[in-house]
Design a protein around this motif. Structure first.
Motif, PDB file in Angstrom:
ATOM      1  N   ARG A 171       3.919  -6.348 -10.037  1.00 33.77           N
ATOM      2  CA  ARG A 171       4.119  -5.010 -10.588  1.00 33.77           C
ATOM      3  C   ARG A 171       3.831  -3.947  -9.528  1.00 33.77           C
ATOM      4  O   ARG A 171       4.493  -2.906  -9.477  1.00 33.77           O
ATOM      5  N   ALA A 172       2.827  -4.209  -8.689  1.00 34.47           N
ATOM      6  CA  ALA A 172       2.483  -3.246  -7.641  1.00 34.47           C
ATOM      7  C   ALA A 172       3.625  -3.084  -6.643  1.00 34.47           C
ATOM      8  O   ALA A 172       3.855  -1.975  -6.135  1.00 34.47           O
ATOM      9  N   ILE A 173       4.348  -4.171  -6.379  1.00 35.65           N
ATOM     10  CA  ILE A 173       5.486  -4.080  -5.461  1.00 35.65           C
ATOM     11  C   ILE A 173       6.547  -3.154  -6.044  1.00 35.65           C
ATOM     12  O   ILE A 173       7.118  -2.323  -5.335  1.00 35.65           O
ATOM     13  N   LEU A 174       6.845  -3.312  -7.338  1.00 38.35           N
ATOM     14  CA  LEU A 174       7.836  -2.446  -7.976  1.00 38.35           C
ATOM     15  C   LEU A 174       7.363  -0.994  -7.966  1.00 38.35           C
ATOM     16  O   LEU A 174       8.154  -0.071  -7.711  1.00 38.35           O
ATOM     17  N   LYS A 175       6.080  -0.793  -8.223  1.00 40.63           N
ATOM     18  CA  LYS A 175       5.518   0.555  -8.217  1.00 40.63           C
ATOM     19  C   LYS A 175       5.620   1.175  -6.821  1.00 40.63           C
ATOM     20  O   LYS A 175       5.998   2.352  -6.662  1.00 40.63           O
ATOM     21  N   PHE A 176       5.283   0.376  -5.805  1.00 37.66           N
ATOM     22  CA  PHE A 176       5.338   0.864  -4.426  1.00 37.66           C
ATOM     23  C   PHE A 176       6.784   1.155  -4.029  1.00 37.66           C
ATOM     24  O   PHE A 176       7.081   2.172  -3.394  1.00 37.66           O
TER      25      PHE A 176
END
Length: 411
Positions: free
Chosen positions: A120-125
């Motif tokens: 999820r952090a990758i998508l957010k970033f």
């Protein structure tokens, strides 16, 4: 004594871009280059038929100024597959951007590089870096790359197994102490298009730029030993000019200007080039070391990306580490752990130990530094912008524009 309206010191990418911009504005620059060809760090050598870049290098096709200044079709770019192959424990795992490589999404989800929170952090970033204008990325509050990744919610496992080797291979800083602005710019470029190489080597980028200048514009094997506001000294001879553009690396720019140009420091890299009977990787992928042991940071089989890199059926392999303090025995030991005793048959073609591989972008440094030093002296280079091919081209264009504007005011 001779005279030219503008002298450009250095025929690297920044110097070539400055000269091109000046000619577009009606000036006749003279470019002085101490080596025997254009490109600075971006050159390719033919060694027994193998095409060896000066260290492992890639072009991120999304670079906006590169798109404006280069003819990608003429370069016959050959792309790496999106994502990477990551060595974790004793296995390789495919990790890819699911938006750009949906076929690899399942394998990416299963790769032991982090948990669901990390995905999820990758998508957010990704969303974070793609939304603003590029200028806004470089105007954002700055911190270290490592701090930004932690701030975005990435686990230490995700950082150490995937993000650290990924960005170490690009920024040459395994501590991830470089500017978060550069981190976000790199991540955006990776999310928008492929990493690639010209079919016959990265040096084609430099040769293409140089070809846009008349042959007598560049003098090779010519070292400038002194610069002033309106002159340079070459082999004891004085060349007068209305303006001088210092387009060297930061170390030489600081020396030539007696420290007026700051040297932010440099990051090093060593690349071992091997010729092998068979490729250790079938797909055109960059392999990352996701373990906390071993000398290797990244590996790529260039002949799988572009067959022209090899003169025959052998594979050309580039293995890199962001240091000049690792010997080949450590690299071969690490390779044997990965691929077995077949590594004994790999022939070393060349080793590139490059101390000044890339300028550092330290936290808090202005990513858009002035190119003007005085009334007649200007400076260009990726150390004045951001460390990349794009940064060098942007800085060169800015310097060319600034010189043309000054000469226009004085005419």
């Amino acid at each position: 004594m001779t005279s030219h309206d503008v002298v450009v010191v250095g025929a690297g990418l920044a110097g070539l871009a400055a000269a091109i911009r000046l000619r577009e504005r009606g000036h006749q620059p003279l470019v002085l280059e101490r080596s025997d060809g254009p490109g600075g760090r971006v050159r390719t050598d033919d060694v027994d038929g193998f095409l060896l870049d000066r260290g492992f290098q890639i072009l991120l096709k999304a670079y906006p100024t590169a798109q404006d200044m280069l003819d990608y079709d003429e370069l016959h770019l050959r792309s790496f597959d999106a994502g990477s192959l990551v060595r974790i424990g004793d296995r390789f795992h495919r990790v890819a951007d699911p938006f750009r490589s949906p076929g690899d999404a399942f394998g990416t989800m299963r790769a032991p590089i982090g948990g669901l929170k990390d995905k999820r952090a990758i998508l957010k970033f990704r969303n974070r870096v793609r939304k603003p204008e590029l200028e806004d990325l470089f105007a954002a509050k700055d911190t270290t790359a490592l701090a930004r990744l932690r701030e975005m919610g990435f686990s230490e496992k995700m950082i150490d197994t995937f993000l650290r080797p990924l960005f170490s291979g690009i920024a040459l800083d395994p501590d991830l102490g470089f500017s978060s602005r550069s981190l976000e710019f790199i991540f955006r470029m990776l999310s928008e298009d492929d990493a690639a190489v010209p079919s016959i080597g990265m040096g084609q980028i430099s040769l293409q730029l140089a070809s846009r200048l008349p042959a007598d514009t560049i003098r090779y094997d010519t070292e400038v030993t002194e610069v002033g506001d309106h002159h340079v000294i070459v082999e004891g001879s004085r060349i007068e000019s209305q303006a001088v553009v210092i387009a060297t690396d930061a170390v030489d720019a600081a020396r030539l200007t007696a420290g007026e140009v700051d040297d932010p420091g440099t990051n090093a890299v060593t690349t071992w080039w091997f010729a092998a009977p068979e490729p250790p990787v079938q797909r055109p992928l960059i392999v990352l070391n996701g373990n906390d042991t071993g000398a290797i940071n990244n590996l790529a089989v260039l002949s799988q990306v572009s067959p022209s890199y090899s003169p025959d059926e052998r594979s050309l392999i580039a293995v890199s580490a962001p240091t000049v303090d690792v010997d080949e025995s450590a690299i071969r030991t690490n390779l044997t752990e990965w691929y077995g005793n077949v590594v004994e048959s790999w022939e070393t073609v060349r080793v590139d130990a490059i101390e000044r591989a890339q300028p550092r972008q330290n936290v808090g440094e202005d990513p858009d530094q002035s190119v003007r030093l005085s009334s007649g002296m200007f400076v260009a280079g990726d150390h004045r912008q951001h460390p990349s091919i794009n940064g060098a081209l942007v800085s060169g264009c800015r310097a060319g524009d600034a010189v043309a504007a000054r000469l226009c005011r004085d005419c």
